[in-house]
Design an enzyme around this catalytic site. Structure first.
Site, short mmCIF file in Angstrom:
data_model
loop_
_atom_site.label_atom_id
_atom_site.label_comp_id
_atom_site.label_asym_id
_atom_site.label_seq_id
_atom_site.Cartn_x
_atom_site.Cartn_y
_atom_site.Cartn_z
CG HIS A 21 -0.30 0.16 2.53
ND1 HIS A 21 -0.38 -0.81 3.51
CD2 HIS A 21 0.46 1.15 3.05
CE1 HIS A 21 0.30 -0.41 4.56
NE2 HIS A 21 0.83 0.77 4.32
CG HIS A 50 0.08 5.01 7.24
ND1 HIS A 50 -0.94 4.17 6.85
CD2 HIS A 50 1.22 4.40 6.83
CE1 HIS A 50 -0.44 3.12 6.22
NE2 HIS A 50 0.86 3.23 6.20
CG HIS A 91 8.21 2.46 1.44
ND1 HIS A 91 7.95 1.24 2.01
CD2 HIS A 91 7.33 3.33 2.03
CE1 HIS A 91 6.95 1.35 2.89
NE2 HIS A 91 6.57 2.61 2.93
CD GLU A 132 3.91 0.30 6.22
OE1 GLU A 132 3.65 1.41 6.68
OE2 GLU A 132 3.62 -0.04 5.05
FE LIG Z 1 2.27 2.07 5.21
#
Ligand SMILES: [Fe+2]
Length: 282
Positions: free
Chosen positions: A12, A61, A193, A240
Site C-alpha cells: 500500500h 499512518h 521504501h 511493514e
Molecule cells: Fe504504510
C-alpha cells in the site's frame, strides 16, 4: 467454523490510491499502468472465490491513532468503518461494512490465545486499506471486513515471531468460530521504501522479489530475519512487510501461490501475492 479460502499480501502507498483515482478518470500513468494491469488477476481470483468476509491486517499512518497512545494490536468490531480523511478530502468511495457477530468471537479467541487487543467500536481506515481496495473490488464493497491494525510506526514494533503467532492464532479462531463464513485473509504493508532521512527514496527490487518468492514456502527464513535488518536493506518503512507473516500463518503451511506480481512505479515497491488454501474447510 468458517472456511479459509486463501490469502493475499499486497503493498500500500498513498500514491497508489491517488493514481487509481486519476487513472480511471484520465487513463493510467505509464508508470502505474502495470500495477493496475497486474492486479486484474487478483480481482478475478476474488470474484471466483466469492469471500463473504475478509480479515485485513494493516497499519494506520497516524490518520486515526496517534503517538499519544498507539495500540500494538487493535481490532475493529464495528458494523461500519468510514474512510479516514488524510488531509486532502475523502476519495469517492463508501465506507467499509464490518460484521460484529463475526468480529467478536474472533476477538475473544485471540485474547484467549494471549493477544490483548484494543477493541475499536469506531475506526476510520486510511490508505493502508483504501489505496489497494478499489484495485481489488468494485464499490459498493461486496464483502464484510474485519480490520486488525498493527503498530508499525512507534518503535518497538511487534517482532516477526509475534506477528506470525498472531496469524496462527487467527487461523485457530476462524476454524473454531462457530460461524459459517467464507473468509480471505489479507495483509498489507509497503514493500521496499524509505520516506525520510538521508536514505530517502531507497528501494530494493531484489529484496522485494525475494520476499514475494519466499513468503510461500520459506516463511521461517523470513520470520527469522529481524525487522531491523529489513529496514537496513529495504528502507525503514519496509518494516511493514512483517505484517504479511500474519496472513501467511493464517493459511495452511501447504498453501500455494496462485499468482504474484511486482512493479516499482515510484518510491515504494508494489507487489501482490494470492495464495490458495489447499483444502477449504467446510
Ligand atoms: Fe504504510
Amino acid at each position: 467454523m468458517s472456511r479459509i479460502l486463501g490469502g493475499i499480501g499486497i503493498a500500500h502507498t498513498p500514491s497508489m490510491g491517488y493514481q487509481y483515482d486519476k487513472g480511471v478518470r484520465e487513463g493510467f500513468d505509464p508508470k502505474w499502468q502495470p500495477w493496475y494491469d497486474g492486479t486484474r488477476p487478483v480481482k478475478q481470483w476474488l470474484r471466483e472465490k466469492r469471500p463473504s468476509h475478509m480479515v485485513v491486517i494493516y497499519n494506520d499512518h497516524m490518520n486515526y491513532f496517534d503517538l499519544k497512545a498507539y495500540p500494538t494490536f487493535a481490532i475493529g468490531v464495528a458494523a461500519h468503518f468510514p474512510q479516514a480523511d488524510e488531509g486532502y478530502g475523502l476519495r469517492p468511495f463508501p465506507g467499509v461494512d464490518g460484521d460484529p457477530d463475526f468480529a467478536w468471537p474472533i476477538a475473544r479467541s485471540l485474547v484467549r490465545d494471549g493477544f490483548d487487543l484494543t477493541f475499536c467500536q469506531e475506526l476510520e481506515l486510511d490508505h493502508g486499506v483504501y489505496s489497494w481496495l478499489p484495485y481489488l473490488f468494485d464499490a459498493p464493497w461486496p464483502l464484510k471486513v474485519l480490520p486488525i491494525a498493527v503498530n508499525m510506526l512507534m518503535h518497538p514494533v511487534p517482532t516477526p515471531q509475534r506477528l506470525h503467532a498472531l496469524g496462527a492464532s487467527l487461523r485457530r479462531a476462524l476454524l473454531n468460530d462457530g460461524a459459517n463464513r467464507d473468509v480471505v485473509v489479507l495483509a498489507t504493508g509497503g514493500m521496499s521504501h524509505q520516506i525520510h532521512g538521508t536514505k530517502f527514496g531507497l528501494t530494493n527490487e531484489k529484496w522485494d522479489r525475494y520476499f514475494l518468492d519466499a513468503i510461500e514456502q520459506r516463511q521461517d527464513e523470513l520470520v527469522a530475519t529481524p525487522v531491523e535488518e529489513i529496514m537496513q536493506v529495504a528502507g525503514t518503512e519496509a518494516a511493514e512487510l512483517a505484517m504479511w507473516y500474519t496472513m501467511r500463518a493464517a493459511l495452511a503451511v501447504s498453501a500455494r501461490t496462485h499468482y504474484s506480481f511486482y512493479t516499482l512505479p515510484a518510491v515504494t515497491g508494489c507487489g501482490v501475492i494470492a495464495l490458495d488454501e489447499p483444502e477449504p474447510r467446510g
